[in-house]
Design a protein around this motif. Structure first.
Motif, PDB file in Angstrom:
ATOM      1  N   UNK A 191      38.573  27.423   8.344  1.00 45.43           N
ATOM      2  CA  UNK A 191      39.058  28.129   7.159  1.00 45.43           C
ATOM      3  C   UNK A 191      40.127  27.325   6.416  1.00 45.43           C
ATOM      4  N   UNK A 192      41.025  26.704   7.124  1.00 49.26           N
ATOM      5  CA  UNK A 192      42.063  25.899   6.485  1.00 49.26           C
ATOM      6  C   UNK A 192      41.433  24.838   5.589  1.00 49.26           C
ATOM      7  N   UNK A 193      40.423  24.139   6.104  1.00 48.61           N
ATOM      8  CA  UNK A 193      39.745  23.110   5.318  1.00 48.61           C
ATOM      9  C   UNK A 193      38.959  23.727   4.165  1.00 48.61           C
ATOM     10  N   UNK A 194      38.367  24.901   4.396  1.00 54.71           N
ATOM     11  CA  UNK A 194      37.604  25.576   3.349  1.00 54.71           C
ATOM     12  C   UNK A 194      38.499  25.989   2.186  1.00 54.71           C
ATOM     13  N   UNK A 195      39.671  26.542   2.489  1.00 51.95           N
ATOM     14  CA  UNK A 195      40.565  26.983   1.419  1.00 51.95           C
ATOM     15  C   UNK A 195      41.006  25.813   0.544  1.00 51.95           C
ATOM     16  N   UNK A 196      41.065  24.621   1.124  1.00 55.16           N
ATOM     17  CA  UNK A 196      41.428  23.436   0.356  1.00 55.16           C
ATOM     18  C   UNK A 196      40.238  22.900  -0.434  1.00 55.16           C
ATOM     19  N   UNK A 197      39.055  22.833   0.209  1.00 56.47           N
ATOM     20  CA  UNK A 197      37.874  22.284  -0.456  1.00 56.47           C
ATOM     21  C   UNK A 197      37.435  23.142  -1.636  1.00 56.47           C
TER      22      UNK A 197
ATOM     23  N   UNK B  67      31.033  21.610 -18.878  1.00 55.38           N
ATOM     24  CA  UNK B  67      29.899  20.948 -18.243  1.00 55.38           C
ATOM     25  C   UNK B  67      29.864  21.126 -16.747  1.00 55.38           C
ATOM     26  N   UNK B  68      30.614  22.102 -16.238  1.00 55.77           N
ATOM     27  CA  UNK B  68      30.746  22.272 -14.790  1.00 55.77           C
ATOM     28  C   UNK B  68      29.466  22.652 -14.089  1.00 55.77           C
ATOM     29  N   UNK B  69      28.627  23.464 -14.723  1.00 56.03           N
ATOM     30  CA  UNK B  69      27.388  23.878 -14.071  1.00 56.03           C
ATOM     31  C   UNK B  69      26.499  22.677 -13.776  1.00 56.03           C
ATOM     32  N   UNK B  70      26.417  21.728 -14.725  1.00 58.01           N
ATOM     33  CA  UNK B  70      25.601  20.533 -14.516  1.00 58.01           C
ATOM     34  C   UNK B  70      26.139  19.710 -13.344  1.00 58.01           C
ATOM     35  N   UNK B  71      27.467  19.593 -13.231  1.00 58.80           N
ATOM     36  CA  UNK B  71      28.045  18.825 -12.121  1.00 58.80           C
ATOM     37  C   UNK B  71      27.796  19.513 -10.786  1.00 58.80           C
ATOM     38  N   UNK B  72      27.928  20.837 -10.760  1.00 54.32           N
ATOM     39  CA  UNK B  72      27.664  21.571  -9.521  1.00 54.32           C
ATOM     40  C   UNK B  72      26.207  21.382  -9.111  1.00 54.32           C
ATOM     41  N   UNK B  73      25.291  21.424 -10.074  1.00 53.19           N
ATOM     42  CA  UNK B  73      23.873  21.207  -9.779  1.00 53.19           C
ATOM     43  C   UNK B  73      23.653  19.816  -9.190  1.00 53.19           C
ATOM     44  N   UNK B  74      24.260  18.797  -9.795  1.00 48.91           N
ATOM     45  CA  UNK B  74      24.094  17.428  -9.294  1.00 48.91           C
ATOM     46  C   UNK B  74      24.643  17.288  -7.885  1.00 48.91           C
ATOM     47  N   UNK B  75      25.814  17.854  -7.645  1.00 48.73           N
ATOM     48  CA  UNK B  75      26.412  17.768  -6.310  1.00 48.73           C
ATOM     49  C   UNK B  75      25.557  18.503  -5.289  1.00 48.73           C
TER      50      UNK B  75
ATOM     51  N   UNK C 252      46.093  25.422  -1.799  1.00 45.52           N
ATOM     52  CA  UNK C 252      45.635  26.763  -2.150  1.00 45.52           C
ATOM     53  C   UNK C 252      46.816  27.686  -2.432  1.00 45.52           C
ATOM     54  N   UNK C 253      47.869  27.566  -1.640  1.00 44.84           N
ATOM     55  CA  UNK C 253      49.064  28.379  -1.881  1.00 44.84           C
ATOM     56  C   UNK C 253      49.695  28.046  -3.221  1.00 44.84           C
ATOM     57  N   UNK C 254      49.789  26.764  -3.543  1.00 46.31           N
ATOM     58  CA  UNK C 254      50.372  26.367  -4.828  1.00 46.31           C
ATOM     59  C   UNK C 254      49.539  26.870  -6.000  1.00 46.31           C
ATOM     60  N   UNK C 255      48.225  26.977  -5.790  1.00 47.47           N
ATOM     61  CA  UNK C 255      47.336  27.437  -6.854  1.00 47.47           C
ATOM     62  C   UNK C 255      47.314  28.954  -6.979  1.00 47.47           C
ATOM     63  N   UNK C 256      48.088  29.650  -6.157  1.00 46.21           N
ATOM     64  CA  UNK C 256      48.202  31.100  -6.280  1.00 46.21           C
ATOM     65  C   UNK C 256      47.240  31.909  -5.447  1.00 46.21           C
ATOM     66  N   UNK C 257      46.554  31.265  -4.499  1.00 46.63           N
ATOM     67  CA  UNK C 257      45.667  32.018  -3.613  1.00 46.63           C
ATOM     68  C   UNK C 257      46.484  32.743  -2.548  1.00 46.63           C
ATOM     69  N   UNK C 258      45.964  33.882  -2.100  1.00 49.93           N
ATOM     70  CA  UNK C 258      46.643  34.689  -1.091  1.00 49.93           C
ATOM     71  C   UNK C 258      45.695  34.941   0.083  1.00 49.93           C
TER      72      UNK C 258
ATOM     73  N   UNK D 255      37.204  23.756  -9.357  1.00 47.43           N
ATOM     74  CA  UNK D 255      37.726  23.015 -10.499  1.00 47.43           C
ATOM     75  C   UNK D 255      36.612  22.341 -11.275  1.00 47.43           C
ATOM     76  N   UNK D 256      35.633  21.764 -10.561  1.00 50.06           N
ATOM     77  CA  UNK D 256      34.461  21.183 -11.200  1.00 50.06           C
ATOM     78  C   UNK D 256      33.681  22.244 -11.974  1.00 50.06           C
ATOM     79  N   UNK D 257      33.502  23.387 -11.356  1.00 50.94           N
ATOM     80  CA  UNK D 257      32.709  24.467 -11.930  1.00 50.94           C
ATOM     81  C   UNK D 257      33.364  25.029 -13.195  1.00 50.94           C
ATOM     82  N   UNK D 258      34.681  25.140 -13.189  1.00 50.94           N
ATOM     83  CA  UNK D 258      35.413  25.725 -14.313  1.00 50.94           C
ATOM     84  C   UNK D 258      35.539  24.782 -15.506  1.00 50.94           C
TER      85      UNK D 258
END
Length: 285
Positions: A192-198, A210-218, A9-15, A204-207
């Motif tokens: 929270x540590x696990x959540x920030x990673x998950x 076809x991300x909406x279809x994958x989120x729906x399936x999951x 999460x830190x590498x991806x720019x989250x604060x 990434x799937x959502x973005x």
């Protein structure tokens, strides 16, 4: 242990903005968004005093529980942004899978539980439409998405996630639980540590195309109550039938006794014994 982001999460720019006590993590996040914060900011607290749940219901958390809100900003339409609740539910379910033991104690299944695990089976982490995370059929966490338009254009969205870590509300019209009462020795910081990673994997799937279809399936793979009797409380009425699926727009689809399929965008969903309560009782909840 202090709150911290995962290395990914830190590498991806989250604060991170962490508090011991806060009125509302959603309010704090939206205020920062309105003030120009670019987003990718997690606001977390071990105690929340004046938070809100769906339909304006009070959503406070005792000290030791997790209140976390991710500030998301952008230009997408708000209908697309509403899907962040499904992204959040999947992220939290994945995070709990990562931190909890595979053989989970089952002290949750009870009369009226929403999709409760049969006694003797490992407690399953499942998702209840639209925004609850269940463990063994009892509510462990809730999600609330709030949005605000920005003066400079675009929007700010607060993706609020509350997890019952050390305690859970009492006297609810549905079963609830917390990690501590199940003998699961984890704290808010672990979750929270696990959540920030998950979150990174799921968003990434959502973005992606076809991300909406994958989120729906999951989401459907983790859904509770599919194929079962359901009652959905709407303003002034209760829709009863069988929970068939969620459609391409993630609306809740109920097949009623006459074969009619009703698509619902918002409502209070009840399965099992809870669904058999009289309609006038539901109106008072």
């Amino acid at each position: 242990m202090a709150f911290r982001l995962s290395p990914g999460a830190e590498r991806a720019g989250y604060r991170l903005a962490a508090f011991e006590t806060l009125g509302s993590t959603n309010v704090e996040a939206l205020e920062r968004g309105k003030a120009g914060d670019p987003g990718r900011l997690w606001v977390v607290s071990r105690r929340q005093e004046t938070g809100r749940g769906r339909r304006g219901r009070p959503w406070a958390t005792e000290s030791g529980n997790l209140a976390a809100t991710l500030l998301v900003t952008g230009e997408r339409d708000l209908a697309h942004t509403a899907m962040l609740g499904f992204v959040a539910g999947l992220s939290l379910a994945a995070a709990l899978d990562a931190v909890l033991p595979q053989e989970r104690p089952v002290r949750v299944a009870m009369d009226g539980a929403d999709g409760a695990s049969p006694t003797g089976k490992p407690a399953r982490i499942s998702l209840k439409w639209p925004n609850d995370v269940l463990l063994g059929g009892a509510k462990l966490a809730g999600i609330l998405i709030e949005t605000a338009g920005l003066a400079q254009g675009g929007y700010a969205a607060a993706v609020g996630i509350g997890v019952n870590v050390v305690s859970h509300p009492q006297d609810l019209p549905y079963p609830a639980t917390d990690l501590s009462s199940l003998g699961l020795a984890h704290d808010a910081e672990d979750v929270f540590l696990a959540l920030s990673d998950a979150w990174l994997d799921t968003v990434g799937d959502w973005d992606a195309p076809g991300g909406l279809a994958r989120i729906r399936e999951r989401w459907l793979a983790r859904a509770t109550g599919i194929g079962g009797e359901v009652a959905v409380q709407l303003p002034g009425e209760v829709v009863r039938g069988v929970f068939e699926t969620i459609d391409e727009d993630c609306r809740f689809v109920v097949r009623q006794a006459d074969g009619t399929r009703t698509r619902i965008t918002a409502g209070d969903v009840h399965f099992g014994a809870v669904a058999t309560k009289r309609d006038d009782e539901k109106e008072t909840q």
